[in-house]
Design a protein around this motif. Structure first.
Motif, short mmCIF file in Angstrom:
data_model
loop_
_atom_site.label_atom_id
_atom_site.label_comp_id
_atom_site.label_asym_id
_atom_site.label_seq_id
_atom_site.Cartn_x
_atom_site.Cartn_y
_atom_site.Cartn_z
N ILE A 27 27.45 34.79 26.83
CA ILE A 27 28.81 34.25 26.94
C ILE A 27 29.80 35.40 26.99
O ILE A 27 29.67 36.38 26.25
N LEU A 28 30.80 35.27 27.84
CA LEU A 28 31.84 36.29 27.94
C LEU A 28 33.17 35.65 28.31
O LEU A 28 33.23 34.50 28.75
N GLN A 29 34.24 36.41 28.14
CA GLN A 29 35.58 35.98 28.52
C GLN A 29 35.85 36.43 29.95
O GLN A 29 35.92 37.62 30.25
N PHE A 30 35.96 35.45 30.84
CA PHE A 30 36.13 35.73 32.27
C PHE A 30 37.61 35.58 32.62
O PHE A 30 38.19 34.50 32.50
N ALA A 70 32.96 31.85 30.08
CA ALA A 70 31.91 31.57 31.05
C ALA A 70 30.62 32.26 30.61
O ALA A 70 30.58 32.92 29.56
N HIS A 71 29.59 32.10 31.41
CA HIS A 71 28.29 32.71 31.12
C HIS A 71 27.91 33.64 32.26
O HIS A 71 28.35 33.46 33.39
N VAL A 72 27.10 34.60 31.94
CA VAL A 72 26.59 35.51 32.95
C VAL A 72 25.73 34.71 33.94
O VAL A 72 24.84 33.95 33.53
N GLY A 73 26.02 34.86 35.22
CA GLY A 73 25.28 34.14 36.25
C GLY A 73 25.92 32.83 36.68
O GLY A 73 25.40 32.18 37.60
N ILE A 93 27.18 42.28 32.47
CA ILE A 93 27.96 43.43 32.00
C ILE A 93 27.51 43.76 30.58
O ILE A 93 26.82 42.98 29.92
N SER A 94 27.95 44.93 30.13
CA SER A 94 27.56 45.36 28.79
C SER A 94 28.43 44.75 27.71
O SER A 94 27.97 44.45 26.60
N GLY A 95 29.72 44.56 27.98
CA GLY A 95 30.63 44.01 26.99
C GLY A 95 30.70 42.49 27.04
O GLY A 95 29.88 41.81 27.66
#
Length: 215
Positions: A27-30, A70-73, A93-95
Motif C-alpha cells: 500500500i502506498l500514497q499515490f 493505492a496498491h503497487v500494480g 517503489i522503495s518508499g
C-alpha cells in the motif's frame, strides 16, 4: 429489533478480502497532477478509477491535483470530457509515497461533412424548384423590389433608425432657427431693405417740397 446476520457475514467477508488483498500487495500514497500534453495546463475535475480495486473512484480538484491510497500494480484509469482515456499502472517503489504527472491528450473527433439545405425533404425541394421563376433575372427582380409600391409597403412597416431620427431633428431645429432669424430681421425696420427705400423716398420728397417753398 432483529439482528441481521447476513449483513454481518457479508461485511466480515469484505473485510477479510480487503485485508488479504492489502497483505498481498504493498500500500502506498499515490499523488500527482493531471495536465494536457499540448499546453501543460491542468485538467480539472478528472475522474480517477482504480480498476484493480473494486473500481474505486476518486476525482482531481480544479487544479488537476489528486491523492489517494493505492496498491503497487493497481491499474488507474483517468477520464475527462474532451480527452482520451489514460491508464496508469502504479510501479514498485522503495518508499510508501509515489507522485507523478499524468499527461492526457485532447480528444479530436472528425465529423463527417454535412451539406445543409433549406428544404426538409426532397419533395419540398422539387416543389420549390418547379415554382422557380426562371425568366426573372436580377435586373427584373431589382426593378420589382425598387418599385414605388414595394418601397411604400416597406416604409409603412419599417421603423425609422436612430440616425434617421437624429438627422430629422437636426434639420427641423435648423429650419426653425432660420425662420426665427428671418422673422426677427424683417421685424426690425432698420434691417428691412424695403423700409430703407421708403425712408429715402420720404427724404427726397421732403427736399423737393422745401425747394418749392423757397420760390
Amino acid at each position: 429489533m432483529k439482528f441481521n446476520y447476513h449483513f454481518v457475514i457479508a461485511t466480515l467477508f469484505m473485510f477479510l478480502g480487503y485485508s488479504s488483498y492489502s497483505q498481498e500487495r504493498k500500500i502506498l500514497q499515490f499523488s500527482g497532477i493531471v495536465e494536457t500534453v499540448s499546453s501543460g495546463l491542468p485538467v480539472g475535475y478528472t475522474t480517477i478509477t482504480n480498476e484493480s480495486f473494486r473500481n474505486e473512484a476518486h476525482m482531481a480538484n480544479n487544479e488537476g491535483f489528486f491523492s489517494f491510497v493505492a496498491h503497487v500494480g493497481d491499474t488507474i484509469r483517468f477520464t475527462s470530457v474532451g480527452y482520451e482515456t489514460y491508464k496508469f499502472v502504479v510501479p514498485e517503489i522503495s518508499g510508501d509515497r509515489f507522485s507523478t504527472a499524468i499527461v492526457m491528450k485532447n480528444l479530436i473527433v472528425e465529423l463527417p461533412m454535412v451539406t445543409p439545405y433549406p428544404w426538409a425533404s426532397i419533395e419540398e425541394f422539387n416543389i420549390a424548384f418547379m415554382n422557380l421563376e426562371v425568366n426573372s433575372d436580377n435586373v427584373i427582380r431589382a426593378k420589382r423590389n425598387m418599385s414605388k409600391e414595394s418601397i411604400d409597403a416597406m416604409a409603412a412597416v419599417m421603423p425609422r433608425s436612430a440616425e434617421e431620427m437624429h438627422n430629422y431633428n437636426v434639420n427641423e431645429n435648423h429650419r426653425g432657427l432660420s425662420n426665427k432669424v428671418i422673422n426677427q430681421r424683417f421685424a426690425n425696420p432698420l434691417l428691412n431693405p424695403f423700409a430703407w427705400g421708403s425712408l429715402i423716398q420720404q427724404i427726397s420728397k421732403g427736399k423737393q417740397g422745401s425747394k418749392k417753398l423757397d420760390y
